[in-house]
Design an enzyme around this catalytic site. Structure first.
Site, mmCIF file in Angstrom:
data_model
loop_
_atom_site.group_PDB
_atom_site.id
_atom_site.type_symbol
_atom_site.label_atom_id
_atom_site.label_comp_id
_atom_site.label_asym_id
_atom_site.label_seq_id
_atom_site.Cartn_x
_atom_site.Cartn_y
_atom_site.Cartn_z
ATOM 1 N N LYS A 1 43.060 -2.404 -45.785
ATOM 2 C CA LYS A 1 43.897 -1.406 -45.115
ATOM 3 C C LYS A 1 44.955 -2.110 -44.261
ATOM 4 O O LYS A 1 44.678 -3.163 -43.690
ATOM 5 C CB LYS A 1 43.031 -0.552 -44.166
ATOM 6 N N ARG B 1 32.074 6.797 -51.143
ATOM 7 C CA ARG B 1 31.401 7.470 -52.260
ATOM 8 C C ARG B 1 30.382 6.552 -52.924
ATOM 9 O O ARG B 1 29.392 7.014 -53.466
ATOM 10 C CB ARG B 1 32.453 7.998 -53.259
HETATM 11 N N1 BES Z 1 37.150 5.914 -44.475
HETATM 12 C C1 BES Z 1 38.244 6.182 -45.335
HETATM 13 C C2 BES Z 1 38.783 7.605 -45.182
HETATM 14 C C3 BES Z 1 39.394 7.975 -43.851
HETATM 15 C C4 BES Z 1 40.754 8.031 -43.698
HETATM 16 C C5 BES Z 1 38.606 8.346 -42.784
HETATM 17 C C6 BES Z 1 41.320 8.402 -42.496
HETATM 18 C C7 BES Z 1 39.153 8.718 -41.575
HETATM 19 C C8 BES Z 1 40.513 8.761 -41.434
HETATM 20 C C9 BES Z 1 37.809 5.997 -46.786
HETATM 21 O O1 BES Z 1 36.843 5.048 -47.010
HETATM 22 C C10 BES Z 1 39.011 5.587 -47.547
HETATM 23 O O2 BES Z 1 39.512 4.522 -47.289
HETATM 24 N N2 BES Z 1 39.466 6.423 -48.477
HETATM 25 C C11 BES Z 1 40.596 6.123 -49.269
HETATM 26 C C12 BES Z 1 40.281 6.532 -50.679
HETATM 27 C C13 BES Z 1 41.293 6.062 -51.691
HETATM 28 C C14 BES Z 1 41.284 4.553 -51.788
HETATM 29 C C15 BES Z 1 40.975 6.683 -53.013
HETATM 30 C C16 BES Z 1 41.783 6.925 -48.727
HETATM 31 O O3 BES Z 1 41.602 8.056 -48.303
HETATM 32 O O4 BES Z 1 42.878 6.373 -48.711
HETATM 33 MN MN MN Z 2 37.663 3.113 -47.259
#
Ligand code: BES
Ligand code: MN
Ligand code: ZN
Length: 496
Positions: free
Chosen positions: A278, A352
């Site tokens: 990230k 997931r």
């Molecule tokens: N923990 C994040 C989701 C999240 C985003 C929680 C903002 C709280 C605030 C999750 O693990 C994630 O990174 N999801 C990705 C999924 C994508 C790679 C398909 C996302 O939402 O970008």
């Molecule tokens: Mn994530």
């Protein structure tokens, strides 16, 4: 916070603050006429000079008139009586509480007498008020020398003289347990990832469970390998901190024939994204990625403290998503506990992968109904905004019960569709499924992924990515962890 109920008139209560909740226009009749009189006509004057009219969210602080016992008055507006809802009451009560706890205070008296509403019994009102004041006492300033919030010593609830005091005392105690439980979840979320990691979260769970009559089992790395939880273990591989799964069992309805409610929480104690790293802005708040696990733990503790006559199994999957030398890579194929193979196309879609194995483990432990909570997708925040929980389900009747529980406690939740064709988006050429579904409908494709692991059990997935963590303070709530859905889960258990 010490609690008591008192039939004394507000003017006779020696307190730092007297809080009056007033509906819009507040007709000065009955009890309110007496209060107005004991305050030397103050309410009348404030209203006619338009200094305070009782509009929703309106607050008015006044030094108490001479000759009465309280030091200061805080008037809090409820808006029109007809439009009174649990949500608006919570907001008003929490705003009033936070106004007061901004500086040290010993005793607060809260009069609920002017609130007459057809759909809210005095006991329900007392419960909401106590929860709101518990929440208002606690901030996210765990490590600040100079605290922004100052816990109250005592809250005195001024109730009608003819009220059933046993019932009101019980409601106050319930409100306190709920408030303390939401605060527990908030605190766990607010602690940094260096303090809350899989092992330390599990230790906290063990300690809390032993004091609350909950059976608690912790699966360590070896046990997870023996369970063949290859999907969860792949996420954990990138971290120096080994994973844990915590299983909490509360039996409030012993004997055969009782259904078991399964609550599953995502406990990614820090989400760096893994090799699909990230950027800083997105990573900044990722200590909150275990909020689902925190809410599940807090809810099971509350359900047990309230001695609800239900059987609940809470399960949380605890891992850190990091970039270590053994981290999972793009193109890896994982074998989940269920045997479903998963192609990893983005290591940041890790939640997931964790939930897949924990949901499957929950099935094997004999749950009849499932709810999972997870800060799962940014896409859900795009769809519904920061303050609304997304609900996705394989069973409309069960989903309706979860939505009704959320509505009853005032936690905004909205259902998203689960049409079959969304499942096409997570097909893989090399494995049974892949862990991302492309650009569109991301909250739903994530849910479609989870659906592969719940068999035929009624299941609701709650995506709390928006509401779990608040970026900034608002008048009615502190920034940081929110403890979202703790009250909904307890309400759901209460209605089972
Ligand atoms: N923990 C994040 C989701 C999240 C985003 C929680 C903002 C709280 C605030 C999750 O693990 C994630 O990174 N999801 C990705 C999924 C994508 C790679 C398909 C996302 O939402 O970008
Ligand atoms: Mn994530
Ligand atoms: Zn995550």
């Amino acid at each position: 916070m010490k609690l008591s109920c008192s039939p004394l008139p507000p003017s006779e209560i020696a307190a730092d603050w007297l809080v009056l909740l007033l509906p819009e226009g507040f007709p000065l009749e009955g009890e309110l006429a007496q209060i107005n009189q004991s305050l030397g006509g103050l309410l009348d004057r404030l209203r006619s000079q338009q200094d305070f009219q009782g509009k929703l969210g309106e607050l008015c602080q006044v030094p108490a008139p001479a000759g009465i016992a309280p030091q200061r008055l805080l008037l809090a507006g409820l808006g029109p009586v007809e439009a009174l809802s649990v949500r608006s009451l919570n907001r008003t009560l929490q705003t009033a509480a936070r106004t007061i706890t901004g500086k040290p205070t010993r005793q607060v008296a809260l009069s609920l007498r002017a609130v007459q509403s057809a759909n809210l019994a005095p006991a329900a009102l007392v419960q909401l008020a106590v929860t709101a004041f518990e929440l208002g006492c606690e901030g996210q300033d765990l490590f600040r020398a100079e605290k922004k919030r100052h816990p109250l010593e005592e809250l005195v609830l001024l109730v009608p003289a003819d009220a059933n005091s046993a019932e009101l005392n019980a409601a106050a105690a319930t409100g306190q347990i709920l408030g303390e439980s939401v605060n527990l979840a908030r605190r766990l979320v607010n602690l940094p990832a260096e303090d809350i990691y899989p092992e330390s979260f599990a230790n906290q769970a063990v300690a809390l469970a032993s004091g609350a009559g909950i059976h608690c089992e912790v699966l360590d790395q070896q046990a997870l390998e023996a369970e063949k939880m290859g999907s969860l273990l792949a996420v954990a591989r990138g971290s120096g901190r080994p994973p844990r799964v915590v299983i909490l069992e509360y039996r409030g309805a012993p004997g055969a024939g009782h259904k078991v409610l399964g609550l599953v929480g995502k406990g990614v104690t820090f989400d760096s994204g893994g090799l699909s790293l990230k950027p800083t802005d997105g990573m900044l708040t990722m200590k909150c990625d275990m909020a689902g696990a925190a809410s599940v733990l807090a809810a099971v503790v509350a359900i047990s403290r309230l001695k609800l006559p239900v059987n609940v199994i809470g399960m949380v999957g605890l891992v850190e998503n990091m970039t270590g030398g053994r981290a999972m890579k793009l193109g890896d194929v994982l074998r989940s506990r269920r045997g479903v193979t998963i192609e990893v196309q983005n290591t940041d879609a890790e939640g997931r992968l964790v939930l897949a194995d924990v949901l499957d483990l929950a099935l094997s432990r004999g749950v009849d109904y499932l709810v999972d909570l997870a800060t799962l997708t940014g896409a859900c925040v795009v769809a519904l905004g920061e303050d609304v929980v997304g609900a996705m389900s394989n069973n409309q009747a069960w989903c309706d019960r979860v939505l009704a529980a959320a509505q009853a406690v005032g936690e905004d939740t909205w259902q998203l569709p689960m049409f079959d064709h969304y499942a096409d988006l997570i097909k893989s050429d090399v494995a049974d499924i892949r862990n991302v579904g492309g650009r569109w409908g991301g909250a739903i494709t994530a849910a479609k992924f989870l659906e592969r692991f719940v068999g035929d059990k009624p299941w609701v997935h709650l995506d709390i990515a928006g509401p779990a963590f608040a970026a900034a303070d608002k008048p009615h709530r502190e920034g940081g962890g929110t403890g979202v859905m703790v009250r909904t889960l307890v309400e759901l258990a209460r209605t089972m």
